[in-house]
Each structure stands twice: as structure tokens, then as C-alpha cells.
Scaffold this active site. Structure first.
Site, PDB file in Angstrom:
ATOM      1  N   CYS A 116       0.414  -1.709  -0.006  1.00  0.00           N
ATOM      2  CA  CYS A 116       0.249   0.178  -0.235  1.00  0.00           C
ATOM      3  C   CYS A 116       0.758   1.246   0.113  1.00  0.00           C
ATOM      4  CB  CYS A 116      -0.725  -0.340   1.368  1.00  0.00           C
ATOM      5  SG  CYS A 116      -2.278  -1.352   1.272  1.00  0.00           S
ATOM      6  N   HIS A 258      -3.332   7.329   2.734  1.00  0.00           N
ATOM      7  CA  HIS A 258      -3.646   6.234   2.718  1.00  0.00           C
ATOM      8  C   HIS A 258      -5.100   6.069   2.848  1.00  0.00           C
ATOM      9  CE1 HIS A 258      -3.767   2.140   1.383  1.00  0.00           C
ATOM     10  NE2 HIS A 258      -3.451   1.416   2.573  1.00  0.00           N
ATOM     11  N   ASN A 288      -9.840   0.304   0.301  1.00  0.00           N
ATOM     12  CA  ASN A 288      -9.018   0.348   0.245  1.00  0.00           C
ATOM     13  C   ASN A 288      -8.063  -0.374  -0.642  1.00  0.00           C
ATOM     14  OD1 ASN A 288      -6.267  -0.018   0.642  1.00  0.00           O
ATOM     15  ND2 ASN A 288      -6.002  -1.125   2.590  1.00  0.00           N
TER      16      ASN A 288
END
Length: 337
Positions: A116, A258, A288
Site C-alpha cells: 500500500c 492512504h 482500500n
């Protein structure tokens, strides 16, 4: 006289792509022991986009990349960097195919794997190419199809992750102009490599016929331990990125973190003493999206008016590895495509 400073990476284009198929929390509740209330209360997510069978990460990356080039008013870029955890194949890298599909010919193209945090690692890599004079423009794409590595029976991961791609174009420019990235702050800690992982399928635990019944090819995450590490590392790196540009944290107009979990994002804002209202939230609509998360959130903030030219922003991420990072910039006059 030559400049005393190397060229700065300047953001000049932004494009995104989400697969059209939407899976809501209610859809998941018909397959798993979960509910819309359970998912929203723990993650802040209401829906996510999921790639149809036969759609690969490269398909998403190509569309986002094409739109980013259009946003920048360009037909080509000198280099392509794709950040992904879900490449089309273990070998070769996905980026060369993406460059080819975009009609960019034989330009350098390669993947970056930092889960990520991958988009920020890719930004730092692109900045190096520009500073060295190895490229004048770099197309940076974050793209993931996490639906391809999720355990269908794991409600915790299926509720969180979605598929998507986001891309930016960086050009060589002046460090004082809008869109110029400050130094990308990066870090890692391999002692936590088992907290976010796909256990089987690599050289550590290859999937072979004689061991296939014991293999675990799905994405796994220890949420509680990840939460604590993510908040600490994202807050620290965000503060450092802001300070390197001479900003106090209170000078930051928008934190584009994020989009992992609403609780993590709010905890990072709290630790930085930023009002939660300055933390842009996009995960309620997309979940996500891993390496695609930051460019997708930037595009959403720009499209909805949360970002205005000249705004001071900090982006930050945390991912498997463990890896983390942050970058700061003044927002340029760029319209996402």
C-alpha cells in the site's frame, strides 16, 4: 549558467480508473456473516469496485495511465513505473505491457512492490529519474486488483479491499512551482513482514503439487498490530515531509492519507493535531485500493473542490513490508481525467 539544483519532480497530470462493477456492504452480507453496520462501524467503508473475471491489473493501469497523460496534455512519457501487489503474472513485470498498450514504444518500464506504500515508493523512484536527467516525464501508476488474492470466506479482508488504478505524470521542473514534490520520506521494517502477507506462492513457500493442500495463496493481515504501526509511522513521516518544506503541521490544508480504514486516518490526524475535517475521506465509496489509494483520493479531492490550486497537502501511506512514507506539495492547477 546551469541551475545549482537538480530538476524537481512536478505533478502535471492525474488520471484514475475504477472497474464498473460495484459491491455494496449489503451484497457482502448475502455471502458472509457480516452486515453494513458492522463494516461501516469498523472501517468506514460502504462499497467497493471489483474487477470482472478476465480483467487484469494491467487493464486498470492502462486506462488510468491514458487519462493521466490526457490530463497532462501529453501523448507520451519517457518512463513508466507501476506500483502493484497484484501484477498480471509473477513474471514478467506488468509495466512493460502497460507501456506497450499505451503506445509508448520501448521506453523503460518496471514495477515497484511496496504494497500500500507502493505509490509513494514509485514517486520517489520517478523523482530520481528526473533528477538524474534520465527522463523528462515519468508516468507513475498505482494499480491493484486485490479481489484476485482475497480469501472468499474472509469477511475482514473482503470487506476492506477494492480494485482500482490511479496515475500521475511527473515532469522535470522548478522546486518552487506549484506541484513540485518535496523529498518523499520513506521507511521500512522487515521485522513485521508477516503482519501483511500472502504466505504462499513465492520462493519462501512455493506452491507445488505435493504441498498444494497446505498452501495459503490468499492475502492475510493482522489488523490490530497493523493499526498501531500504521498510525505511528504515517504520523511521523507526514510531520517530517511537511517540515522539510518549512511548514508547520498546522499549515497543511489537506491530509490525503492512504485510504485503509477511517479509524487509522482519523488517528493519524489526531496525532498530528490536525482537525479531522482536513483529512480527505474517499474510502467510503471505493474501499482500500492499495497502491491506487492515494492518486484515487487526490483525484476525488480535486474533483469535489476539496483541493484548490496552491493548497498545501501531505500524502502518506503504510503497507506490507512493513513500509511507509509521506510526501508534501502545493497543489497545482491540474484537473483529473
Amino acid at each position: 549558467m546551469a541551475s545549482a539544483h537538480p530538476p524537481a519532480p512536478v505533478l502535471c497530470g492525474l488520471g484514475t480508473w475504477l472497474p464498473p462493477h460495484v459491491v455494496t456492504n449489503d451484497d457482502l452480507s448475502r455471502e458472509l456473516d457480516t452486515s453494513d453496520e458492522w463494516i461501516r462501524s469498523r472501517t468506514g467503508i460502504g462499497r467497493r469496485h471489483v474487477a470482472d473475471p478476465g480483467t487484469a491489473t494491467s487493464d486498470l493501469a492502462v486506462e488510468a495511465g491514458r487519462r493521466a497523460l490526457k490530463s497532462a496534455g501529453l501523448d507520451a512519457a519517457d518512463t513508466v513505473v507501476v506500483a502493484t501487489t497484484t501484477p498480471d503474472r509473477p513474471c514478467p513485470a506488468t509495466a512493460p505491457l502497460v507501456a506497450s498498450e499505451l503506445g509508448l514504444g520501448t521506453v523503460p518500464a518496471f514495477d515497484v512492490g511496496a504494497v500500500c506504500t507502493g505509490f509513494l515508493y514509485a514517486l520517489a523512484t520517478a523523482a530520481g529519474f528526473l533528477a538524474a536527467g534520465s527522463a523528462g516525464t515519468v508516468l507513475v501508476i498505482g494499480a491493484d486488483t486485490y479481489s484476485s488474492i482475497l480469501d472468499p470466506a474472509d469477511r475482514s479482508t473482503r470487506a476492506i479491499f477494492g480494485d482500482g488504478a490511479g496515475a500521475v505524470v511527473l515532469r522535470a521542473g522548478d522546486p518552487d512551482e506549484p506541484g513540485a514534490l518535496g523529498r518523499v520520506e520513506l521507511g521500512s521494517d522487515g521485522r513485521g513482514c508477516d503482519l501483511i502477507t500472502v504466505p504462499s506462492g513465492g520462493s519462501r513457500d512455493p506452491i507445488r503439487a505435493e504441498t498444494a493442500d497446505r498452501a495459503d495463496p490468499f492475502f492475510r493481515m493482522e489488523g490490530k498490530k497493523v493499526f498501531r504501526n500504521a498510525v505511528e509511522r504515517m504520523a511521523e513521516s507526514s510531520q517530517t515531509a511537511a517540515e522539510r518544506l518549512g511548514w508547520g503541521v498546522g499549515d497543511v490544508d489537506l491530509l490525503v492519507a492512504h485510504q485503509a480504514n477511517i479509524r487509522i486516518m482519523h488517528a493519524v490526524a489526531d496525532r498530528l493535531c490536525l482537525p479531522r475535517s482536513r483529512c480527505h475521506v474517499h474510502l467510503d465509496r471505493v474501499g482500500n485500493t492499495a497502491a491506487a489509494s492515494i492518486p484515487l483520493a487526490l483525484a476525488d479531492a480535486a474533483a469535489t473542490g476539496r483541493l484548490q490550486p496552491g493548497d498545501r497537502i501531505v500524502t502518506t501511506a503504510f503497507g506490507g513490508g512493513l513500509t511507509w512514507g509521506a510526501a508534501a506539495l502545493r497543489w497545482p492547477d491540474v484537473s483529473p481525467a
